[in-house]
Design a protein around this motif. Structure first.
Motif, PDB file in Angstrom:
ATOM      1  N   TRP A 171       0.829  -1.201   0.000  1.00  0.00           N
ATOM      2  CA  TRP A 171       0.000   0.000   0.000  1.00  0.00           C
ATOM      3  C   TRP A 171       0.868   1.258   0.000  1.00  0.00           C
ATOM      4  CZ3 TRP A 171      -3.060  -2.314   4.668  1.00  0.00           C
ATOM      5  CH2 TRP A 171      -3.893  -3.331   4.202  1.00  0.00           C
ATOM      6  N   ALA A 172       1.941   1.265   0.796  1.00  0.00           N
ATOM      7  CA  ALA A 172       2.826   2.432   0.849  1.00  0.00           C
ATOM      8  C   ALA A 172       3.456   2.701  -0.514  1.00  0.00           C
ATOM      9  CB  ALA A 172       3.901   2.220   1.912  1.00  0.00           C
ATOM     10  N   CYS A 244       2.030   8.652   9.436  1.00  0.00           N
ATOM     11  CA  CYS A 244       2.627   7.326   9.232  1.00  0.00           C
ATOM     12  C   CYS A 244       2.984   7.094   7.766  1.00  0.00           C
ATOM     13  CB  CYS A 244       1.668   6.236   9.712  1.00  0.00           C
ATOM     14  SG  CYS A 244       1.515   6.127  11.507  1.00  0.00           S
ATOM     15  N   ILE A 245       2.097   7.469   6.840  1.00  0.00           N
ATOM     16  CA  ILE A 245       2.397   7.240   5.425  1.00  0.00           C
ATOM     17  C   ILE A 245       3.540   8.143   4.981  1.00  0.00           C
ATOM     18  CG2 ILE A 245       0.736   8.896   4.464  1.00  0.00           C
ATOM     19  CD1 ILE A 245       1.736   5.446   3.040  1.00  0.00           C
ATOM     20  N   GLU A 246       3.618   9.316   5.560  1.00  0.00           N
ATOM     21  CA  GLU A 246       4.725  10.226   5.231  1.00  0.00           C
ATOM     22  C   GLU A 246       6.062   9.627   5.667  1.00  0.00           C
ATOM     23  OE1 GLU A 246       6.069  14.825   6.212  1.00  0.00           O
ATOM     24  OE2 GLU A 246       4.015  14.174   6.591  1.00  0.00           O
ATOM     25  N   ILE A 247       6.095   9.109   6.884  1.00  0.00           N
ATOM     26  CA  ILE A 247       7.331   8.505   7.397  1.00  0.00           C
ATOM     27  C   ILE A 247       7.677   7.255   6.601  1.00  0.00           C
ATOM     28  CG2 ILE A 247       8.377   7.376   9.394  1.00  0.00           C
ATOM     29  CD1 ILE A 247       6.586   9.213  11.151  1.00  0.00           C
ATOM     30  N   LEU A 248       6.670   6.435   6.312  1.00  0.00           N
ATOM     31  CA  LEU A 248       6.906   5.199   5.568  1.00  0.00           C
ATOM     32  C   LEU A 248       7.437   5.470   4.171  1.00  0.00           C
ATOM     33  CD1 LEU A 248       3.912   2.904   6.554  1.00  0.00           C
ATOM     34  CD2 LEU A 248       6.329   2.292   6.671  1.00  0.00           C
ATOM     35  N   ASN A 249       6.819   6.405   3.468  1.00  0.00           N
ATOM     36  CA  ASN A 249       7.275   6.675   2.105  1.00  0.00           C
ATOM     37  C   ASN A 249       8.660   7.289   2.077  1.00  0.00           C
ATOM     38  OD1 ASN A 249       5.389   5.705   0.206  1.00  0.00           O
ATOM     39  ND2 ASN A 249       3.949   7.277   0.792  1.00  0.00           N
ATOM     40  N   ALA A 250       8.952   8.165   3.037  1.00  0.00           N
ATOM     41  CA  ALA A 250      10.294   8.744   3.101  1.00  0.00           C
ATOM     42  C   ALA A 250      11.318   7.661   3.427  1.00  0.00           C
ATOM     43  CB  ALA A 250      10.336   9.854   4.150  1.00  0.00           C
ATOM     44  N   GLY A 251      10.968   6.796   4.376  1.00  0.00           N
ATOM     45  CA  GLY A 251      11.916   5.763   4.797  1.00  0.00           C
ATOM     46  C   GLY A 251      11.985   4.576   3.881  1.00  0.00           C
ATOM     47  N   LEU A 252      10.886   4.316   3.161  1.00  0.00           N
ATOM     48  CA  LEU A 252      10.822   3.131   2.304  1.00  0.00           C
ATOM     49  C   LEU A 252      11.304   3.441   0.888  1.00  0.00           C
ATOM     50  CD1 LEU A 252       9.820   0.153   2.121  1.00  0.00           C
ATOM     51  CD2 LEU A 252       7.636   1.085   1.336  1.00  0.00           C
ATOM     52  N   LEU A 253      10.639   4.376   0.227  1.00  0.00           N
ATOM     53  CA  LEU A 253      10.917   4.606  -1.183  1.00  0.00           C
ATOM     54  C   LEU A 253      12.211   5.378  -1.415  1.00  0.00           C
ATOM     55  CD1 LEU A 253       7.276   5.451  -2.327  1.00  0.00           C
ATOM     56  CD2 LEU A 253       8.475   3.267  -2.466  1.00  0.00           C
ATOM     57  N   SER A 254      12.383   6.501  -0.715  1.00  0.00           N
ATOM     58  CA  SER A 254      13.577   7.308  -0.973  1.00  0.00           C
ATOM     59  C   SER A 254      14.843   6.607  -0.492  1.00  0.00           C
ATOM     60  CB  SER A 254      13.446   8.690  -0.312  1.00  0.00           C
ATOM     61  OG  SER A 254      13.296   8.580   1.084  1.00  0.00           O
ATOM     62  N   LEU A 402      10.885  10.604  -7.144  1.00  0.00           N
ATOM     63  CA  LEU A 402      11.819   9.560  -6.739  1.00  0.00           C
ATOM     64  C   LEU A 402      12.685   9.142  -7.924  1.00  0.00           C
ATOM     65  CD1 LEU A 402       9.236   7.423  -4.757  1.00  0.00           C
ATOM     66  CD2 LEU A 402      11.026   8.846  -3.750  1.00  0.00           C
ATOM     67  N   LYS A 403      13.992   9.025  -7.686  1.00  0.00           N
ATOM     68  CA  LYS A 403      14.924   8.636  -8.737  1.00  0.00           C
ATOM     69  C   LYS A 403      15.787   7.492  -8.240  1.00  0.00           C
ATOM     70  CE  LYS A 403      18.651  10.346 -11.711  1.00  0.00           C
ATOM     71  NZ  LYS A 403      19.582   9.237 -11.393  1.00  0.00           N
ATOM     72  N   GLY A 404      15.762   6.383  -8.949  1.00  0.00           N
ATOM     73  CA  GLY A 404      16.552   5.239  -8.524  1.00  0.00           C
ATOM     74  C   GLY A 404      16.606   4.192  -9.613  1.00  0.00           C
ATOM     75  N   PHE A 405      16.565   2.927  -9.202  1.00  0.00           N
ATOM     76  CA  PHE A 405      16.667   1.813 -10.143  1.00  0.00           C
ATOM     77  C   PHE A 405      15.573   0.790  -9.861  1.00  0.00           C
ATOM     78  CE2 PHE A 405      20.871   3.640 -10.137  1.00  0.00           C
ATOM     79  CZ  PHE A 405      21.309   3.503 -11.446  1.00  0.00           C
ATOM     80  N   ASP A 406      15.065   0.205 -10.939  1.00  0.00           N
ATOM     81  CA  ASP A 406      14.196  -0.959 -10.796  1.00  0.00           C
ATOM     82  C   ASP A 406      15.027  -2.230 -10.671  1.00  0.00           C
ATOM     83  OD1 ASP A 406      11.845   0.484 -10.903  1.00  0.00           O
ATOM     84  OD2 ASP A 406      11.654   0.309 -13.078  1.00  0.00           O
ATOM     85  N   SER A 407      16.260  -2.180 -11.206  1.00  0.00           N
ATOM     86  CA  SER A 407      17.164  -3.329 -11.121  1.00  0.00           C
ATOM     87  C   SER A 407      18.602  -2.842 -11.233  1.00  0.00           C
ATOM     88  CB  SER A 407      16.863  -4.327 -12.252  1.00  0.00           C
ATOM     89  OG  SER A 407      17.745  -5.425 -12.201  1.00  0.00           O
ATOM     90  N   LEU A 408      19.480  -3.398 -10.396  1.00  0.00           N
ATOM     91  CA  LEU A 408      20.902  -3.053 -10.428  1.00  0.00           C
ATOM     92  C   LEU A 408      21.719  -4.321 -10.157  1.00  0.00           C
ATOM     93  CD1 LEU A 408      22.959  -0.741 -10.756  1.00  0.00           C
ATOM     94  CD2 LEU A 408      22.886  -0.431  -8.274  1.00  0.00           C
TER      95      LEU A 408
END
Length: 417
Positions: A171-172, A244-254, A402-408
């Motif tokens: 969900w996050a 909670c969703i703010e903390i989760l997205n910052a900690g999870l996705l970024s 968000l900027k990153g990789f789907d696979s590395l």
């Protein structure tokens, strides 16, 4: 004819820009540093001085509701009612005095004592994930490390039961993906919007359930700390899911993207990688340089509350403005040789975590995770390098936020730790 008809055009979603956006940012900084992107419907700032000033400018609002609706294009905004209900109470989307109040309530969850108590969780989880790949001789940094690491840590910090953790993370991610989705095809945006809206409703229901449990049996987890803080200050517990969703997205996705970006930067600069291996005390400055060199959050968005002028351009009230953190972090007016990856760079006043009142609440945690992850990775996996027979895949969605990789994919010597 449009007032912007004769200005330069830039495609942030061209394949070459997705793979490496910094040459494009360099062009924009040089040719049109305060640029109106007509196709997207917002202004883009790429100079450090403009971005840093905008982050502190009280004439700019953090309420991104207009951005979310803008992303829908011609679709009905009722499509994201649950999403808007959740995000409308997020601290990151609030201006003072609401932001000041919410920041004060969130602080108990991010004290030095609380963050240090998570160090063992981070270290043990990193080791456990590397145990799984140690003898393979290769792994995907994203699927084997950068995604599961915060995916294990954050539910533990929040005290979420194991039976609910997979759903919580899904969900996050669905909510976070829509945060920065490009206004592309209607079909694609509608699918992302529906997933985000459904996820928002389910996420809120779970957090409310956990709040009720913690009110009866409080603990030392994040939800308990936030619930107590809200109750002591007499505030509505209905706002807790938004924080909670703010903390989760910052900690999870970024953080997921930051780890992958860091490994990529080190492998692209093998001489710096060797320097770090020989002198591990450089890890703190290396982490700061990774955050500057390839930040996982390339843009913050703001809304003009009144007519204003930035860089000689007249910007009307109500306009969306994209603050280019990634572009600013490569501005030669601020950083000497900004395209050089220098793990000894000092000072390093990057904007990777923002600036001003909205400076990232979880910056200390993110730095800790990245430091522990990279230190453990380099210690345990000798001769780490790119996998020669597989290609890295940059993230295609949410490139604005968000900027990153789907696979590395990487390889290494299969040895015991």
């Amino acid at each position: 004819m449009s007032a912007f008809a004769n200005q330069p055009t830039y495609d942030l979603f061209a394949p070459e820009a997705l793979a490496n956006s910094y040459p494009l940012f360099k062009r924009m900084r040089s040719e049109d540093p305060v640029h109106y992107c007509e196709s997207a419907g917002y202004w883009i700032l790429t100079r450090y001085r403009d971005v840093e000033a905008a982050l502190r400018d009280e004439r700019l609002s953090s309420d991104r509701t207009a951005l979310y609706i803008n992303q829908l294009g011609s679709l009905d905004f009722n499509l994201i009612q649950n999403f808007l209900h959740l995000t409308s109470k997020m601290m990151v989307d609030k201006d003072p005095p609401q932001h000041t109040r919410l920041r004060k309530l969130a602080n108990p969850g991010f004290t030095t004592r609380a963050i240090e108590s998570w160090r063992d969780i981070i270290e043990n989880t990193t080791d456990r994930l590397l145990d799984n790949v140690q003898n393979r001789g290769g792994m995907d940094v994203v699927s084997d490390l950068s995604v599961p690491l915060p995916g294990f840590i954050l539910p533990e910090i929040f005290g979420v039961p194991e039976t609910d953790r997979a759903n919580l993370l899904e969900w996050a991610r669905d909510i976070g993906t829509f945060f920065g989705a490009a206004r592309g095809s209607t079909i694609e945006i509608e699918e992302l919007a529906r997933k985000a809206d459904k996820a928002a409703a389910q996420f809120c229901a779970l957090i409310r359930q956990l709040i009720e449990q913690r009110r009866r049996q409080p603990g030392t987890d994040m939800i308990s700390l936030l619930s107590v803080a809200y109750q002591e200050q007499g505030f509505n517990l209905e706002e807790v899911p938004s924080l909670c969703i703010e903390i989760l997205n910052a900690g999870l996705l970024s953080t997921t993207d930051l780890i992958a970006n860091g490994v990529n930067a080190l492998l692209c600069h093998p001489e710096k990688l060797q320097k770090l291996k020989k002198n591990p005390t450089l890890i703190n400055s290396a982490v700061e340089e990774i955050i500057r060199f390839d930040t996982s959050v390339p843009f913050f968005f703001r809304i003009a509350k009144q007519d204003l002028t930035i860089g000689g351009k007249e910007i009307a009230a109500g306009s969306l403005i994209a603050l280019g953190l990634g572009a600013a972090n490569h501005d030669p007016e601020k950083f000497e040789e900004p395209e050089v990856f220098d793990i000894t760079r000092t000072p390093n006043e990057h904007l990777g975590f923002g600036s001003g009142i909205h400076f990232c609440l979880g910056a200390v945690l993110a730095r800790m995770e990245l430091t522990i992850c990279l230190t453990t990775l380099l210690r345990r996996l000798p001769n780490l390098s790119f996998a020669p027979d597989k290609q890295a895949i940059p993230t295609k969605h949410s490139i604005l936020i968000l900027k990153g990789f789907d696979s590395l994919p990487v390889k290494f010597d299969a040895r015991l730790k």
